[in-house]
Motif scaffolding. Sequence first.
Motif, PDB file in Angstrom:
ATOM      1  N   THR A 133       0.820  -1.201   0.000  1.00 32.57           N
ATOM      2  CA  THR A 133       0.000   0.000   0.000  1.00 32.57           C
ATOM      3  C   THR A 133       0.858   1.256   0.000  1.00 32.57           C
ATOM      4  O   THR A 133       2.064   1.209   0.282  1.00 32.57           O
ATOM      5  N   ALA A 134       0.244   2.373  -0.316  1.00 25.20           N
ATOM      6  CA  ALA A 134       0.977   3.634  -0.468  1.00 25.20           C
ATOM      7  C   ALA A 134       1.359   4.221   0.886  1.00 25.20           C
ATOM      8  O   ALA A 134       0.546   4.227   1.824  1.00 25.20           O
ATOM      9  N   SER A 135       2.572   4.744   0.974  1.00 23.95           N
ATOM     10  CA  SER A 135       2.991   5.412   2.216  1.00 23.95           C
ATOM     11  C   SER A 135       2.184   6.681   2.457  1.00 23.95           C
ATOM     12  O   SER A 135       2.011   7.111   3.601  1.00 23.95           O
ATOM     13  N   THR A 136       1.652   7.292   1.379  1.00 23.48           N
ATOM     14  CA  THR A 136       0.835   8.494   1.528  1.00 23.48           C
ATOM     15  C   THR A 136      -0.496   8.197   2.223  1.00 23.48           C
ATOM     16  O   THR A 136      -1.181   9.117   2.662  1.00 23.48           O
ATOM     17  N   ALA A 137      -0.865   6.924   2.315  1.00 23.74           N
ATOM     18  CA  ALA A 137      -2.081   6.564   3.040  1.00 23.74           C
ATOM     19  C   ALA A 137      -1.984   6.988   4.500  1.00 23.74           C
ATOM     20  O   ALA A 137      -2.999   7.325   5.125  1.00 23.74           O
ATOM     21  N   TYR A 138      -0.774   6.987   5.044  1.00 21.89           N
ATOM     22  CA  TYR A 138      -0.578   7.414   6.434  1.00 21.89           C
ATOM     23  C   TYR A 138      -0.920   8.887   6.603  1.00 21.89           C
ATOM     24  O   TYR A 138      -1.573   9.285   7.580  1.00 21.89           O
ATOM     25  N   VAL A 139      -0.495   9.710   5.644  1.00 24.77           N
ATOM     26  CA  VAL A 139      -0.773  11.146   5.711  1.00 24.77           C
ATOM     27  C   VAL A 139      -2.274  11.398   5.657  1.00 24.77           C
ATOM     28  O   VAL A 139      -2.827  12.165   6.456  1.00 24.77           O
ATOM     29  N   LEU A 140      -2.967  10.752   4.721  1.00 25.24           N
ATOM     30  CA  LEU A 140      -4.414  10.926   4.599  1.00 25.24           C
ATOM     31  C   LEU A 140      -5.120  10.471   5.866  1.00 25.24           C
ATOM     32  O   LEU A 140      -6.056  11.135   6.345  1.00 25.24           O
ATOM     33  N   THR A 141      -4.690   9.342   6.410  1.00 28.13           N
ATOM     34  CA  THR A 141      -5.312   8.818   7.626  1.00 28.13           C
ATOM     35  C   THR A 141      -5.165   9.795   8.780  1.00 28.13           C
ATOM     36  O   THR A 141      -6.122  10.046   9.531  1.00 28.13           O
ATOM     37  N   GLN A 142      -3.978  10.361   8.922  1.00 25.37           N
ATOM     38  CA  GLN A 142      -3.746  11.330   9.986  1.00 25.37           C
ATOM     39  C   GLN A 142      -4.611  12.575   9.799  1.00 25.37           C
ATOM     40  O   GLN A 142      -5.209  13.084  10.752  1.00 25.37           O
ATOM     41  N   GLN A 143      -4.694  13.069   8.578  1.00 21.66           N
ATOM     42  CA  GLN A 143      -5.438  14.294   8.300  1.00 21.66           C
ATOM     43  C   GLN A 143      -6.931  14.117   8.557  1.00 21.66           C
ATOM     44  O   GLN A 143      -7.618  15.082   8.914  1.00 21.66           O
ATOM     45  N   MET A 144      -7.440  12.894   8.381  1.00 22.25           N
ATOM     46  CA  MET A 144      -8.875  12.653   8.537  1.00 22.25           C
ATOM     47  C   MET A 144      -9.231  12.013   9.869  1.00 22.25           C
ATOM     48  O   MET A 144     -10.348  11.531  10.067  1.00 22.25           O
ATOM     49  N   GLY A 145      -8.291  12.020  10.810  1.00 23.63           N
ATOM     50  CA  GLY A 145      -8.579  11.535  12.150  1.00 23.63           C
ATOM     51  C   GLY A 145      -8.656  10.030  12.283  1.00 23.63           C
ATOM     52  O   GLY A 145      -9.292   9.515  13.210  1.00 23.63           O
ATOM     53  N   GLY A 146      -8.025   9.306  11.356  1.00 28.41           N
ATOM     54  CA  GLY A 146      -8.013   7.849  11.429  1.00 28.41           C
ATOM     55  C   GLY A 146      -6.946   7.337  12.383  1.00 28.41           C
ATOM     56  O   GLY A 146      -6.218   8.114  13.021  1.00 28.41           O
ATOM     57  N   ASP A 147      -6.838   6.017  12.466  1.00 26.34           N
ATOM     58  CA  ASP A 147      -5.862   5.378  13.346  1.00 26.34           C
ATOM     59  C   ASP A 147      -4.502   5.378  12.654  1.00 26.34           C
ATOM     60  O   ASP A 147      -4.172   4.477  11.880  1.00 26.34           O
ATOM     61  N   GLY A 148      -3.698   6.403  12.940  1.00 22.31           N
ATOM     62  CA  GLY A 148      -2.400   6.559  12.297  1.00 22.31           C
ATOM     63  C   GLY A 148      -1.434   5.441  12.648  1.00 22.31           C
ATOM     64  O   GLY A 148      -0.632   5.017  11.805  1.00 22.31           O
ATOM     65  N   ARG A 149      -1.507   4.948  13.884  1.00 20.53           N
ATOM     66  CA  ARG A 149      -0.616   3.853  14.281  1.00 20.53           C
ATOM     67  C   ARG A 149      -0.883   2.605  13.454  1.00 20.53           C
ATOM     68  O   ARG A 149       0.047   1.940  12.992  1.00 20.53           O
ATOM     69  N   LEU A 150      -2.162   2.285  13.276  1.00 20.68           N
ATOM     70  CA  LEU A 150      -2.513   1.110  12.476  1.00 20.68           C
ATOM     71  C   LEU A 150      -2.044   1.283  11.043  1.00 20.68           C
ATOM     72  O   LEU A 150      -1.481   0.355  10.450  1.00 20.68           O
ATOM     73  N   MET A 151      -2.247   2.471  10.469  1.00 17.59           N
ATOM     74  CA  MET A 151      -1.848   2.709   9.089  1.00 17.59           C
ATOM     75  C   MET A 151      -0.339   2.614   8.933  1.00 17.59           C
ATOM     76  O   MET A 151       0.161   2.042   7.952  1.00 17.59           O
ATOM     77  N   ALA A 152       0.407   3.164   9.878  1.00 20.19           N
ATOM     78  CA  ALA A 152       1.872   3.090   9.834  1.00 20.19           C
ATOM     79  C   ALA A 152       2.335   1.640   9.903  1.00 20.19           C
ATOM     80  O   ALA A 152       3.272   1.235   9.203  1.00 20.19           O
ATOM     81  N   GLY A 153       1.673   0.850  10.738  1.00 26.75           N
ATOM     82  CA  GLY A 153       2.021  -0.563  10.847  1.00 26.75           C
ATOM     83  C   GLY A 153       1.744  -1.316   9.559  1.00 26.75           C
ATOM     84  O   GLY A 153       2.537  -2.166   9.138  1.00 26.75           O
ATOM     85  N   ILE A 154       0.608  -1.009   8.914  1.00 25.82           N
ATOM     86  CA  ILE A 154       0.256  -1.661   7.653  1.00 25.82           C
ATOM     87  C   ILE A 154       1.284  -1.343   6.573  1.00 25.82           C
ATOM     88  O   ILE A 154       1.755  -2.234   5.856  1.00 25.82           O
ATOM     89  N   VAL A 155       1.629  -0.050   6.444  1.00 27.35           N
ATOM     90  CA  VAL A 155       2.605   0.368   5.430  1.00 27.35           C
ATOM     91  C   VAL A 155       3.945  -0.336   5.643  1.00 27.35           C
ATOM     92  O   VAL A 155       4.543  -0.879   4.702  1.00 27.35           O
ATOM     93  N   THR A 156       4.409  -0.346   6.874  1.00 27.47           N
ATOM     94  CA  THR A 156       5.715  -0.934   7.177  1.00 27.47           C
ATOM     95  C   THR A 156       5.710  -2.440   6.973  1.00 27.47           C
ATOM     96  O   THR A 156       6.621  -2.997   6.335  1.00 27.47           O
ATOM     97  N   ALA A 157       4.687  -3.122   7.493  1.00 22.94           N
ATOM     98  CA  ALA A 157       4.625  -4.584   7.374  1.00 22.94           C
ATOM     99  C   ALA A 157       4.580  -5.008   5.918  1.00 22.94           C
ATOM    100  O   ALA A 157       5.293  -5.936   5.502  1.00 22.94           O
ATOM    101  N   GLN A 158       3.755  -4.345   5.119  1.00 20.91           N
ATOM    102  CA  GLN A 158       3.624  -4.737   3.723  1.00 20.91           C
ATOM    103  C   GLN A 158       4.884  -4.434   2.929  1.00 20.91           C
ATOM    104  O   GLN A 158       5.274  -5.228   2.059  1.00 20.91           O
TER     105      GLN A 158
END
Length: 302
Positions: free
Chosen positions: A259-284
């Motif tokens: 998945t795209a690393s920019t997904a973390y930025v969007l998640t943070q900007q929209m109040g999503g779970d940034g920790r989960l998104m960061a973990g997904i990006v890194t693991a994948q």
Amino acid sequence: MLLLTIWPIFGLICLGFALARTGIPGTGFWPMAERINYVLLFPALLVVNLAGAPLGDPSILRLGGATLATITLASAVFALAAWPVRPAAARFGPALQGIVRFNTYLGLAIVASVLGDGALGAAAVLLAVAVPLVNVLSVMALSYDGHSRGIVALLRSIVTNPLIVGCAVGIAISLAGTGLPWGMDSFLGFLGQASLPLGLLCVGAALRPRALGREIRVLAGISVLRLLAMPLLAFGMALIFGLGADEAAILVIFAAIPTASTAYVLTQQMGGDGRLMAGIVTAQTLAALFTIPFVLGLLGIG
């Protein structure tokens, strides 16, 4: 042989990680590098490749249809599967992005390495369909529980997205048949050449290994869906749509990458779970070093 082809790509990601962790060239560099790549270099690459793409070729048009079908079907199935659980948008959004979004820089780099630079035009057609679609789906997923940004704000975020603008300009030039005048093809080409290596370095700089310690089962499940199930779905769609060998390979490659690393930025900007998104990006990203050669080799690509 395939591993020898793509290891330099992951080498750039590792180099970016090492540079960021050693403070070179400085903590302020990476956000600015991501920004200039996002608003200038990468859109230039899209314009150049789409402007010369044979958009009237039926095989290219079928690639766009197969791309639309793959992403839409995957999103619908995942949403239906998650419906009984009713997860909060803050967690559903990162999960969906972890399945349908892709790291464009990595995808284009692999396409160029495996199929040659001539395949980038067809890859740009895939992006013209996929980029706006995954951005719309991502915003909807992060706001689906009632905390909507509103239709006007959603449309504004879509039409002002630099990648979507780059795709639109490139498609318009291709359909007009005028080409890029006054040496603009060379000018934009030089800008575009800087996009992929810089983008891969930024991917490495954005990795967050500490995020892997949380929710291992969730990260593993989403990664399996993204890195193994999605390319199999894409391969099936390629058969259904009757894609040629190169077009099928492009569709599978973009389905097999993390998945795209920019997904973390969007998640943070929209109040999503940034920790989960960061973990997904890194693991994948880390797992993809092993899964991409396996999947492409299994399907006879490369």
